[in-house]
Design a protein around this motif. Sequence first.
Motif, PDB file in Angstrom:
ATOM      1  N   ILE A 103       0.807  -1.218   0.000  1.00 48.93           N
ATOM      2  CA  ILE A 103       0.000   0.000   0.000  1.00 48.93           C
ATOM      3  C   ILE A 103       0.839   1.267   0.000  1.00 48.93           C
ATOM      4  CG2 ILE A 103      -2.020  -1.078   1.048  1.00 48.93           C
ATOM      5  CD1 ILE A 103      -1.121   0.132   3.728  1.00 48.93           C
ATOM      6  N   SER A 104       2.126   1.154   0.275  1.00 46.27           N
ATOM      7  CA  SER A 104       2.954   2.358   0.335  1.00 46.27           C
ATOM      8  C   SER A 104       3.070   3.039  -1.026  1.00 46.27           C
ATOM      9  CB  SER A 104       4.356   2.020   0.862  1.00 46.27           C
ATOM     10  OG  SER A 104       5.043   1.168  -0.043  1.00 46.27           O
ATOM     11  N   ALA A 105       2.890   2.278  -2.111  1.00 40.75           N
ATOM     12  CA  ALA A 105       3.018   2.837  -3.460  1.00 40.75           C
ATOM     13  C   ALA A 105       1.674   3.237  -4.067  1.00 40.75           C
ATOM     14  CB  ALA A 105       3.717   1.833  -4.369  1.00 40.75           C
ATOM     15  N   ASP A 106       0.554   2.852  -3.438  1.00 38.90           N
ATOM     16  CA  ASP A 106      -0.783   3.152  -3.974  1.00 38.90           C
ATOM     17  C   ASP A 106      -0.931   2.666  -5.415  1.00 38.90           C
ATOM     18  OD1 ASP A 106      -1.599   4.413  -1.595  1.00 38.90           O
ATOM     19  OD2 ASP A 106      -0.715   6.322  -2.240  1.00 38.90           O
ATOM     20  N   THR A 107      -0.320   1.518  -5.706  1.00 41.32           N
ATOM     21  CA  THR A 107      -0.252   1.013  -7.079  1.00 41.32           C
ATOM     22  C   THR A 107      -0.973  -0.318  -7.219  1.00 41.32           C
ATOM     23  OG1 THR A 107       1.848   2.131  -7.478  1.00 41.32           O
ATOM     24  CG2 THR A 107       1.344   0.256  -8.890  1.00 41.32           C
ATOM     25  N   LEU A 108      -1.739  -0.456  -8.322  1.00 42.50           N
ATOM     26  CA  LEU A 108      -2.387  -1.719  -8.663  1.00 42.50           C
ATOM     27  C   LEU A 108      -1.474  -2.482  -9.612  1.00 42.50           C
ATOM     28  CD1 LEU A 108      -4.697   0.357  -7.894  1.00 42.50           C
ATOM     29  CD2 LEU A 108      -6.188  -1.028  -9.333  1.00 42.50           C
ATOM     30  N   GLU A 109      -1.239  -3.740  -9.302  1.00 38.04           N
ATOM     31  CA  GLU A 109      -0.439  -4.596 -10.178  1.00 38.04           C
ATOM     32  C   GLU A 109      -1.389  -5.414 -11.045  1.00 38.04           C
ATOM     33  OE1 GLU A 109       2.293  -6.952  -7.888  1.00 38.04           O
ATOM     34  OE2 GLU A 109       2.682  -5.290  -6.510  1.00 38.04           O
ATOM     35  N   SER A 110      -1.255  -5.268 -12.370  1.00 37.86           N
ATOM     36  CA  SER A 110      -2.146  -5.951 -13.310  1.00 37.86           C
ATOM     37  C   SER A 110      -1.388  -6.170 -14.619  1.00 37.86           C
ATOM     38  CB  SER A 110      -3.406  -5.118 -13.547  1.00 37.86           C
ATOM     39  OG  SER A 110      -4.283  -5.783 -14.438  1.00 37.86           O
ATOM     40  N   PRO A 111      -0.723  -7.328 -14.768  1.00 39.32           N
ATOM     41  CA  PRO A 111       0.101  -7.562 -15.953  1.00 39.32           C
ATOM     42  C   PRO A 111      -0.654  -7.355 -17.262  1.00 39.32           C
ATOM     43  CG  PRO A 111       0.498  -9.250 -14.302  1.00 39.32           C
ATOM     44  CD  PRO A 111      -0.666  -8.442 -13.823  1.00 39.32           C
ATOM     45  N   ALA A 112      -0.050  -6.561 -18.156  1.00 39.48           N
ATOM     46  CA  ALA A 112      -0.596  -6.296 -19.495  1.00 39.48           C
ATOM     47  C   ALA A 112      -2.048  -5.814 -19.432  1.00 39.48           C
ATOM     48  CB  ALA A 112      -0.462  -7.532 -20.379  1.00 39.48           C
ATOM     49  N   HIS A 113      -2.349  -4.880 -18.533  1.00 40.83           N
ATOM     50  CA  HIS A 113      -3.719  -4.409 -18.320  1.00 40.83           C
ATOM     51  C   HIS A 113      -4.288  -3.641 -19.512  1.00 40.83           C
ATOM     52  CE1 HIS A 113      -1.936  -0.464 -17.546  1.00 40.83           C
ATOM     53  NE2 HIS A 113      -1.151  -1.041 -16.656  1.00 40.83           N
ATOM     54  N   GLY A 114      -3.450  -3.023 -20.333  1.00 38.27           N
ATOM     55  CA  GLY A 114      -3.909  -2.334 -21.545  1.00 38.27           C
ATOM     56  C   GLY A 114      -4.477  -0.946 -21.326  1.00 38.27           C
ATOM     57  N   LEU A 115      -4.497  -0.451 -20.095  1.00 39.75           N
ATOM     58  CA  LEU A 115      -5.011   0.885 -19.813  1.00 39.75           C
ATOM     59  C   LEU A 115      -3.905   1.920 -19.954  1.00 39.75           C
ATOM     60  CD1 LEU A 115      -7.094  -0.116 -16.677  1.00 39.75           C
ATOM     61  CD2 LEU A 115      -8.028   0.559 -18.893  1.00 39.75           C
ATOM     62  N   VAL A 116      -4.301   3.141 -20.300  1.00 40.33           N
ATOM     63  CA  VAL A 116      -3.337   4.235 -20.433  1.00 40.33           C
ATOM     64  C   VAL A 116      -3.809   5.416 -19.596  1.00 40.33           C
ATOM     65  CG1 VAL A 116      -2.632   3.505 -22.746  1.00 40.33           C
ATOM     66  CG2 VAL A 116      -4.460   5.183 -22.494  1.00 40.33           C
ATOM     67  N   ASN A 117      -2.903   6.334 -19.331  1.00 34.65           N
ATOM     68  CA  ASN A 117      -3.255   7.522 -18.552  1.00 34.65           C
ATOM     69  C   ASN A 117      -4.459   8.234 -19.158  1.00 34.65           C
ATOM     70  OD1 ASN A 117      -1.163   7.033 -16.788  1.00 34.65           O
ATOM     71  ND2 ASN A 117       0.246   8.461 -17.776  1.00 34.65           N
ATOM     72  N   ASN A 118      -5.339   8.705 -18.298  1.00 26.30           N
ATOM     73  CA  ASN A 118      -6.580   9.419 -18.624  1.00 26.30           C
ATOM     74  C   ASN A 118      -7.737   8.504 -19.009  1.00 26.30           C
ATOM     75  OD1 ASN A 118      -5.438  12.009 -18.130  1.00 26.30           O
ATOM     76  ND2 ASN A 118      -4.472  11.930 -20.147  1.00 26.30           N
ATOM     77  N   ASP A 119      -7.497   7.187 -19.180  1.00 23.49           N
ATOM     78  CA  ASP A 119      -8.623   6.269 -19.326  1.00 23.49           C
ATOM     79  C   ASP A 119      -9.473   6.345 -18.058  1.00 23.49           C
ATOM     80  OD1 ASP A 119      -8.026   5.287 -21.825  1.00 23.49           O
ATOM     81  OD2 ASP A 119      -7.160   3.397 -21.117  1.00 23.49           O
ATOM     82  N   GLN A 120     -10.764   6.103 -18.195  1.00 20.60           N
ATOM     83  CA  GLN A 120     -11.638   5.967 -17.034  1.00 20.60           C
ATOM     84  C   GLN A 120     -11.860   4.481 -16.780  1.00 20.60           C
ATOM     85  OE1 GLN A 120     -14.956   8.902 -16.771  1.00 20.60           O
ATOM     86  NE2 GLN A 120     -14.232   9.539 -18.789  1.00 20.60           N
TER      87      GLN A 120
END
Length: 197
Positions: A103-120
């Motif tokens: 939780i220290s990084a506030d990051t979701l790990e999701s291999p090859a998720h295909g999302l890019v910045n500004n996607d909803q």
Amino acid sequence: RLLDSAAGTPAWPPSHISLHDGDPGTTGANELTGGSPAYGRQAAAWDAASGGSRALTGTEQFNVPATKTVRWIGYWSAATAGTYFGASPAGSAARRAFCVDDISADTLESPAHGLVNNDQAVVFAANGAALPTGLAEGTIYHVVSATTDDLQLSATSGGAAINLTAIGDGDIQKITPEVFAAQGTYTVSALTLSLPG
């Protein structure tokens, strides 16, 4: 066989599809209304199940009133009232699993998720598990700091990452809202009901 079964009351699969401009929750809330021609649910026909999925036959077109935004597609047993089965986010993206184990990084790990910045995107709790504390089903987030296998979520486009305060996992899916400044039509050309797994 489960997907093709017509057993139960009401019978499966959903006979009608709806549009929603806000989170439908567990009751089918925020369904569109009004317009001229008026919005109404559309009857749905489904192909036979194959490979653990069942696809919508053909396309469905909806009248959408001015000033509405289509965000969710709902599934019902009737043209009005009836039993609400659930909803999926507007758009055609697939769900991807994610986990948060730091939780220290506030990051979701999701291999090859295909999302890019500004996607909803929206998140769903996995069966038998809990979402990371700080995230909620039904809330639309904005993707920030995306890499091939990791991403963060923000309440606003380009904003600060959501503070995650407990580990968890779930699924993430892109949502593509469509805004209608004037009366128009919304077409659902592809939907698939799938068994989890």
